[in-house]
Design a protein around this motif. Structure first.
Motif, PDB file in Angstrom:
ATOM      1  N   TRP A  83      32.180 118.402  21.811  1.00  0.00           N
ATOM      2  CA  TRP A  83      32.649 118.750  23.098  1.00  0.00           C
ATOM      3  C   TRP A  83      33.361 120.044  22.915  1.00  0.00           C
ATOM      4  N   ASP A  92      42.269 112.865  24.296  1.00  0.00           N
ATOM      5  CA  ASP A  92      42.224 111.502  23.775  1.00  0.00           C
ATOM      6  C   ASP A  92      41.115 110.871  24.737  1.00  0.00           C
ATOM      7  N   PRO A  95      35.204 110.813  22.840  1.00  0.00           N
ATOM      8  CA  PRO A  95      34.835 109.832  21.838  1.00  0.00           C
ATOM      9  C   PRO A  95      35.089 110.007  20.295  1.00  0.00           C
ATOM     10  N   GLU A  96      35.506 109.065  19.536  1.00  0.00           N
ATOM     11  CA  GLU A  96      35.701 109.283  18.203  1.00  0.00           C
ATOM     12  C   GLU A  96      34.346 109.720  17.450  1.00  0.00           C
ATOM     13  N   GLY A  97      34.533 110.511  16.456  1.00  0.00           N
ATOM     14  CA  GLY A  97      33.324 110.971  15.793  1.00  0.00           C
ATOM     15  C   GLY A  97      32.450 112.079  16.224  1.00  0.00           C
ATOM     16  N   SER A  98      32.625 112.492  17.584  1.00  0.00           N
ATOM     17  CA  SER A  98      32.241 113.866  17.748  1.00  0.00           C
ATOM     18  C   SER A  98      33.243 115.137  17.652  1.00  0.00           C
ATOM     19  N   LEU A 100      34.956 118.675  18.250  1.00  0.00           N
ATOM     20  CA  LEU A 100      35.920 119.228  19.301  1.00  0.00           C
ATOM     21  C   LEU A 100      36.252 120.464  19.141  1.00  0.00           C
ATOM     22  N   ARG A 112      37.432 120.006  15.381  1.00  0.00           N
ATOM     23  CA  ARG A 112      37.220 119.002  14.509  1.00  0.00           C
ATOM     24  C   ARG A 112      35.478 118.923  14.524  1.00  0.00           C
ATOM     25  N   PRO A 114      32.111 117.295  13.633  1.00  0.00           N
ATOM     26  CA  PRO A 114      31.643 116.017  13.237  1.00  0.00           C
ATOM     27  C   PRO A 114      30.480 115.942  12.156  1.00  0.00           C
ATOM     28  N   GLU A 115      30.325 114.726  11.834  1.00  0.00           N
ATOM     29  CA  GLU A 115      29.161 114.513  10.803  1.00  0.00           C
ATOM     30  C   GLU A 115      27.800 115.045  11.094  1.00  0.00           C
TER      31      GLU A 115
END
Length: 151
Positions: A83, A92, A95-98, A100, A112, A114-115
């Motif tokens: 994102w 906040d 979604p978690e794991g995406s 940033l 951030r 992502p995997e």
């Protein structure tokens, strides 16, 4: 056609420009508003130096994010999904794991990672070919606006 510095860009387009500038500095080639298949339009698709495929969805506001009901369908077209938002966006909500990315019209920073989710070889080949043909079509369209759709 006006130079990009003088024509008005929408907020999401400004984010996409900043993302593309940042990723270019990391040897990724980006295409904005890329259509991997009918009915899907990715804000930014990036092709890395080793053939890796990243997708970045640019969200300029809470309303822009909450009204997007298609984003999960974009996951199958990327090995890393991000994102891109501006400094005022309520992260906040994401979604978690995406991934940033914090962006503006001039640049960006990956906050951030992502995997990695490897893509099947056949899908990668087909998507890379579509990316290349679309890029060539857009370039042709700049040289010859009468040539038609970029694909």
């Amino acid at each position: 056609m006006q130079p990009e510095t003088t024509r008005m860009l929408m907020p999401g387009q400004l984010l996409a420009r900043g993302v593309a500038r940042h990723l270019r500095a990391h040897d990724f080639m980006c295409m904005e508003e890329f259509t991997p298949e009918r009915g899907k339009r990715l804000d930014v698709m990036a092709l890395g130096p080793k053939g890796e495929i990243w997708v970045v969805e640019c969200k300029s506001s809470r309303a822009d994010f909450t009204s997007d009901l298609k984003w999960e369908g974009y996951l199958e077209w990327s090995e890393r999904f991000f994102w891109a938002v501006d400094a005022d966006f309520p992260v906040d909500l994401l979604p978690e794991g995406s991934g940033l990315i914090l962006a503006d019209g001039f640049g960006a920073e990956i906050l951030r990672m992502p995997e990695m989710r490897p893509m099947a070889a056949a899908r990668r080949k087909a998507l890379t070919l579509r990316f290349a043909r679309c890029a060539a079509g857009r370039l042709h369209g700049l040289r010859d606006p009468m040539c038609g759709d970029e694909g």
